[in-house]
Design an enzyme around this catalytic site. Structure first.
Site, PDB file in Angstrom:
ATOM      1  CG  PHE A 194      -2.454  -0.642   1.053  1.00 16.10           C
ATOM      2  CD1 PHE A 194      -2.495  -1.662   0.207  1.00 16.10           C
ATOM      3  CD2 PHE A 194      -3.065  -0.836   1.870  1.00 16.10           C
ATOM      4  CE1 PHE A 194      -3.120  -2.581  -0.188  1.00 16.10           C
ATOM      5  CE2 PHE A 194      -4.117  -1.806   1.871  1.00 16.10           C
ATOM      6  CZ  PHE A 194      -4.071  -2.854   1.657  1.00 16.10           C
ATOM      7  CD  GLU A 195       3.830   2.184  -3.625  1.00 17.22           C
ATOM      8  OE1 GLU A 195       4.569   3.338  -4.030  1.00 17.22           O
ATOM      9  OE2 GLU A 195       4.857   0.842  -3.582  1.00 17.22           O
ATOM     10  N   GLY A 196       0.654   5.968  -1.437  1.00 20.19           N
ATOM     11  CA  GLY A 196      -0.039   7.104  -1.583  1.00 20.19           C
ATOM     12  C   GLY A 196      -1.052   7.204  -0.342  1.00 20.19           C
TER      13      GLY A 196
END
Length: 600
Positions: free
Chosen positions: A385-387
């Site tokens: 998971f990023e952002g």
């Protein structure tokens, strides 16, 4: 005019009246030196420095052979303090010698007006001094020195508090309520209620001193599997050490401490561009070299940011010439698994933002991920998971007890998947340093003064799943400078960055704004270092020689450079890279270097 005559007449009058006793000065107790170890010749004995910011150095010194050096951080001013017994209604002089910029010396808890003095800049030794008077019921004060947030290190020596001595500081009471958490095969976390008046705690393992900590929690690591250990703790302050607490016994689990086991002692993890094309070229599953022990399929992506519904598809032939059929792809996965490799579905990536903000999204996530795993016969799941996929909400300040729905729902979803697939389920995570190590400085707040709820947002997830987590491989790339446990900033691309970032995970580190401020250490077999496979793969590419230096330092404590680790971890699991495709593009330099590295 003779200005002495009125005083002469007054004295004569007093003597004539037999009032000599009225002019006798009030007798005060003799001023004594009350600061303990003010020259730091006995190390930090008697002193407590916030966030591990203080150390004793042999140079520069004002006198003697040692001095204090303390380094502020972005969220810590490197305050080193000592509590001293004093008498009520008494006057004291506090002084000391300092070097550096923005250095403070002061006293708190005086019962009247707390005092401090400071210097904006002292390139050479400068004396600071101030006085204060204690209140009617004051029996102790805290003297301190500190710097300023984010500035350079300062040095202090010959700190002194002169005045009448008070009653001695009492040795703290013996800790009660020592408890052991659920052990793993190589670690156990201990907690106990805080003891009033204690400035540190000593942890004993099987009768021998194992550690001295400043918080009421400690994680013992490096333990043998299937073994019972006996722990005790004592409380300490400037007056001494309490008796040891009642002992608790904890028995580590068997099975190597490898949730979702089956990995080699030292593993190479890589991402395979299975669903998209870029300049690295397409690599068929059947053509993945044997060097790779864990193959993460990039990526499963959501149908929308908040749906929780994850889909995976093979790269279309129009984008990826030479892509295999779905049947051949599944057959190649089985062949890789038969050779002892693990194949996972990786969720997220740069463009795959996932926010499980509702229970419906959580349940859709579990259902859709299970469908992908079952269809392709996969070994587990990688969370990338990023952002803004993970963000802390206002008031979510404790990594041990998260309240943000996107975090709570993810934890629940992953525990559900673990329960569904059992002990062989492989769970890995690939957060960016912003989401993990930056929590040391900023937890849910931005490093530039504004609020950024992503800073450290992975910490609650990692902590809640530490007993289920197979591997954490933080992305040590695409990052700005990050502060290590030495309170110095480290920049990506060299050995020191990887050493400092990994040392934080294996040592444990303070978390900004938390009650006990300690994120417990992970087991070394749970940790791999994340790097780009080639200069084209991301900012922070690290040459093979620097990669080897980092491994040498972490596993043998050699070639450590400027950063000194807090331990040695020969069981460090290995390396992760973005990506298998970029490594092939770069003639396999990354994987060949890993294969050639001598771990012992």
């Amino acid at each position: 005019m003779d200005g002495t005559r009125p005083l002469t007449l007054l004295l004569a009058g007093v003597l004539a009246a037999g009032g000599l006793a009225a002019l006798t000065p009030v007798v005060h107790a003799a001023d004594t030196e009350l600061a303990r170890n003010g020259g730091f010749e006995s190390g930090l004995d008697g002193w407590s420095c916030t966030a591990g910011s203080g150390a004793v150095v042999p140079s520069p010194v004002h006198s003697g052979t040692k001095a204090l050096q303390a380094t502020p951080a972005g969220s810590d001013n490197a305050r080193c303090a000592q509590t001293v017994s004093v008498k009520p209604h008494s006057t004291y002089t506090l002084s000391g010698w300092v070097r550096g910029s923005y250095v403070y010396l002061g006293a708190s808890g005086t019962g009247t007006t707390d005092v401090s003095t400071w210097t904006r800049s002292a390139p050479d030794w400068q004396r600071l001094a101030t006085t204060f008077t204690t209140g009617a019921s004051t029996t102790s004060v805290t003297i301190f020195t500190h710097g300023w947030y984010g500035t350079g290190a300062y040095v202090a020596d010959d700190l002194s508090l002169l005045g009448p001595g008070g009653d001695p500081v009492a040795t703290p009471a013996t800790p009660t309520g020592l408890a052991a958490g659920s052990p793993t095969s190589s670690s156990v976390t201990l907690t106990w209620p805080a003891v009033p008046g204690a400035t540190s705690y000593k942890v004993y393992k099987d009768g021998a001193l194992a550690a001295t900590v400043t918080t009421n929690a400690y994680t013992a690591t490096g333990l043998a599997a299937g073994t019972s250990y006996r722990f005790q703790v004592s409380a300490a302050n400037s007056a001494g050490e309490s008796a040891r607490s009642a002992a608790v016994t904890a028995t580590t689990t068997t099975g190597g401490g490898d949730p979702g086991g089956g990995l080699p002692a030292h593993a190479l993890v890589g991402y395979l561009h299975a669903s998209f094309a870029n300049g690295s070229g397409y690599t068929r599953m059947a053509d993945v070299p044997d060097s790779w022990d864990v193959i993460n399929l990039a990526f499963g992506e959501p149908t929308s940011v908040t749906s929780g519904d994850i889909r995976f598809r093979l790269c279309p032939a129009t984008e990826c010439p030479g892509v295999e059929s779905a049947a051949d792809f599944k057959a190649a996965i089985k062949a890789r698994q038969a050779a002892g490799k693990k194949v996972l579905i990786s969720i997220g990536g740069q463009n795959g933002q996932v926010q499980l903000s509702t229970t419906a999204a959580r349940d859709a996530f579990v259902t859709s991920v299970s469908k992908i795993m079952d269809e392709y016969g996969l070994d587990g799941l990688d969370i990338d998971f990023e952002g803004h996929s993970l963000s802390l909400q206002t008031g979510d300040t404790d990594f041990r007890n998260p309240t943000s729905p996107v975090i709570v729902n993810l934890i629940t979803a992953l525990k559900t998947l673990k329960a569904r697939y059992g002990e062989d389920f492989v769970l890995t995570m690939a957060p960016e340093t912003f989401f993990v190590q930056l929590g040391h400085q900023y937890y849910g707040s931005g490093p530039w003064g504004g609020q950024d709820p992503r800073a450290g947002a992975y910490l609650p997830v990692i902590h809640a799943l530490r007993d289920d987590l197979t591997l954490l491989h933080v992305q040590d790339y695409n990052s700005g400078p990050i502060m290590g446990l030495d309170n110095q900033y480290h920049s990506m691309g060299g050995a020191d960055f990887h050493i400092a970032m990994t040392d934080m995970l294996l040592t444990g580190f303070p978390v900004a704004g938390n009650t006990d401020r300690v994120f417990p250490a992970l087991r070394p077999e749970q940790v791999a270092i994340g790097l780009p496979a080639s200069p084209q793969a991301g900012n922070g590419h690290t040459p093979p020689a620097e990669v080897n230096k980092a491994l040498d330092c972490l596993t043998r404590r050699t070639n450590c450079g400027s950063y000194q680790t807090h331990g040695t971890w020969p069981a460090l699991r290995g390396l992760m890279t973005w990506s298998i495709n970029w490594d092939r593009f770069n003639q396999g330099e990354f994987s060949r270097n890993f294969d050639a590295y001598r771990w012992s």
